[in-house]
Design a protein around this motif. Structure first.
Motif, PDB file in Angstrom:
ATOM      1  N   ARG A 127       0.829  -1.202   0.000  1.00  0.00           N
ATOM      2  CA  ARG A 127       0.000   0.000   0.000  1.00  0.00           C
ATOM      3  C   ARG A 127       0.865   1.255   0.000  1.00  0.00           C
ATOM      4  O   ARG A 127       1.696   1.439   0.877  1.00  0.00           O
ATOM      5  N   PRO A 128       0.698   2.158  -1.001  1.00  0.00           N
ATOM      6  CA  PRO A 128       1.476   3.402  -1.001  1.00  0.00           C
ATOM      7  C   PRO A 128       1.021   4.321   0.120  1.00  0.00           C
ATOM      8  O   PRO A 128      -0.114   4.216   0.599  1.00  0.00           O
ATOM      9  N   PRO A 129       1.871   5.245   0.550  1.00  0.00           N
ATOM     10  CA  PRO A 129       1.453   6.211   1.564  1.00  0.00           C
ATOM     11  C   PRO A 129       0.298   7.070   1.069  1.00  0.00           C
ATOM     12  O   PRO A 129       0.154   7.326  -0.126  1.00  0.00           O
ATOM     13  N   ALA A 155      -4.210  11.983  -1.530  1.00  0.00           N
ATOM     14  CA  ALA A 155      -3.542  11.608  -2.776  1.00  0.00           C
ATOM     15  C   ALA A 155      -2.609  10.431  -2.525  1.00  0.00           C
ATOM     16  O   ALA A 155      -2.199  10.167  -1.386  1.00  0.00           O
ATOM     17  N   MET A 156      -2.281   9.724  -3.608  1.00  0.00           N
ATOM     18  CA  MET A 156      -1.300   8.639  -3.568  1.00  0.00           C
ATOM     19  C   MET A 156      -0.424   8.770  -4.810  1.00  0.00           C
ATOM     20  O   MET A 156      -0.920   9.097  -5.901  1.00  0.00           O
ATOM     21  N   ALA A 158       1.834  17.223   1.437  1.00  0.00           N
ATOM     22  CA  ALA A 158       2.674  16.089   1.029  1.00  0.00           C
ATOM     23  C   ALA A 158       3.244  15.328   2.222  1.00  0.00           C
ATOM     24  O   ALA A 158       4.332  14.757   2.145  1.00  0.00           O
ATOM     25  N   VAL A 159       2.498  15.317   3.335  1.00  0.00           N
ATOM     26  CA  VAL A 159       2.910  14.540   4.507  1.00  0.00           C
ATOM     27  C   VAL A 159       2.439  13.099   4.315  1.00  0.00           C
ATOM     28  O   VAL A 159       1.243  12.852   4.170  1.00  0.00           O
ATOM     29  N   PRO A 160       3.358  12.135   4.299  1.00  0.00           N
ATOM     30  CA  PRO A 160       2.945  10.744   4.087  1.00  0.00           C
ATOM     31  C   PRO A 160       2.224  10.183   5.306  1.00  0.00           C
ATOM     32  O   PRO A 160       2.720  10.259   6.427  1.00  0.00           O
ATOM     33  N   ILE A 191      -5.895  10.993  -6.871  1.00  0.00           N
ATOM     34  CA  ILE A 191      -6.593  11.835  -5.907  1.00  0.00           C
ATOM     35  C   ILE A 191      -7.955  11.216  -5.629  1.00  0.00           C
ATOM     36  O   ILE A 191      -8.645  10.765  -6.555  1.00  0.00           O
ATOM     37  N   VAL A 192      -8.323  11.192  -4.359  1.00  0.00           N
ATOM     38  CA  VAL A 192      -9.597  10.605  -3.922  1.00  0.00           C
ATOM     39  C   VAL A 192     -10.357  11.630  -3.094  1.00  0.00           C
ATOM     40  O   VAL A 192      -9.772  12.325  -2.254  1.00  0.00           O
TER      41      VAL A 192
END
Length: 348
Positions: A266-268, A294-295, A274-276, A341-342
């Motif tokens: 799973r990506p951050p 966002a991912m 842009a804080v993961p 983007i979600v």
């Protein structure tokens, strides 16, 4: 290790009960880590033994086998047998001590020369309208005419808060607003046509490797999520203050995505800063509260032998789980551009 299946139903999915003539069964098996040379040799022996002993019901199938160190890709054609041989292969791998992190299944067309074509899709999945123009009210459609290019530039809308093109024609901007207003209405009203699940301009893409070679995207089934409206597109939003519900939604989304993606894949989840895996962004639109994140596109890639797949099945399936657990509005808005983007939304 828990094996992640695509589709979630695994081999029980009816797509794999009988393989139609002119189609191939495909199985991609991912291991937790790249295999050392000795284990790769053992894998080759296991696959060769399986090909000669599987239950082919008297048929003599043709095979295509490829391996890139971590992912094994196998396809067979010339037999209606799909489910049983795949079960036997996975059983032999388990007996040989191979941990399987993920299995991606598919059935795709094959021409007379053996060249692969499109994958079969899940008939249960409603892909929605062909374009945003199909969502317009009758008077809106008349006002804008019937240009076939009405949906240009709509799929990868940057209205999540990024700066848009300041040189757009005012009429084009008004047209875009009207189309996305129709998209919004259709997202929340079951009496209206469903919005497009995928970009009306197409989703297929290619990536270039370091050596200059190109890989084409593998696109197969989408998750069957009854009761959830998935729409490809984003509307203009405004920022809100972070509250306790924002943290709850972010934590639940990450937890559901962790379960939907293969372990460690799973990506951050990023916010506007842009804080993961930080606090997701609270937003609002049309008087409704929502959440955005966002991912990175690169992080969504599953690198299969000779091809690749964006993990959109896992993303959408995990988001549907989160929507149900959080009792959010049964709507998912998403887009794929430089990043994914979600937008998720509260009920009213």
């Amino acid at each position: 290790m828990t094996t992640t299946w695509l589709p979630r139903e695994g081999l029980a999915h009816e797509l794999f009960a009988t393989i139609p003539d002119g189609h191939a069964m495909t199985v991609v098996i991912g291991f937790p880590e790249p295999l050392e040379e000795e284990r790769a040799h053992a894998l080759q022996q296991t696959v060769e033994g399986w090909a000669g002993s599987a239950d082919w019901q008297g048929a003599e199938p043709g095979f295509a086998v490829d391996f890139n160190g971590q992912y094994l890709s196998i396809g067979w054609v010339g037999t209606p047998q799909g489910r049983r041989p795949a079960e036997q292969l996975l059983s032999l791998l388990a007996d040989a001590g191979f941990e399987v992190r993920e299995v991606a299944l598919g059935v795709r067309e094959v021409d007379d020369e053996g060249s692969p074509g499109a994958f079969l899709t899940d008939d249960r999945v409603d892909l929605g309208a062909d374009g945003y123009g199909d969502l317009l009210e009758a008077d809106e459609a008349v006002a804008f005419g019937s240009d076939e290019d009405e949906d240009e530039d709509e799929g990868d809308d940057d209205s999540d808060g990024e700066d848009g093109d300041d040189d757009e024609d005012p009429e084009d901007e008004e047209r875009q607003r009207t189309l996305m207003n129709a998209f919004w209405r259709s997202s929340f009203d079951d009496a209206r046509p469903r919005p497009p699940v995928l970009d009306p301009q197409g989703m297929f893409s290619m990536i270039q490797l370091e050596d200059g070679s190109m890989l084409s995207e593998r696109r197969c089934v989408l998750p069957h999520e009854p009761g959830v409206r998935i729409g490809y597109g984003l509307v203009d939003v405004e920022d809100r203050e972070v509250d306790a519900r924002t943290h709850e939604v972010g934590d639940t989304v990450r937890r559901c995505l962790d379960l939907a993606f293969p372990e460690g894949a799973r990506p951050p989840v990023f916010n506007r800063e842009a804080v993961p895996d930080g606090t997701i962004d609270p937003i609002s639109a049309h008087g409704r509260r929502g959440y955005a994140f966002a991912m990175q596109r690169e992080g969504m890639i599953a690198p299969y032998p000779g091809t690749f797949r964006y993990r959109e099945y896992e993303l959408l399936a995990g988001l549907a789980d989160a929507v149900r657990q959080l009792d959010l509005a049964p709507v998912i808005h998403w887009s794929r551009d430089e990043v994914y983007i979600v937008n998720l939304w509260e009920r009213q």
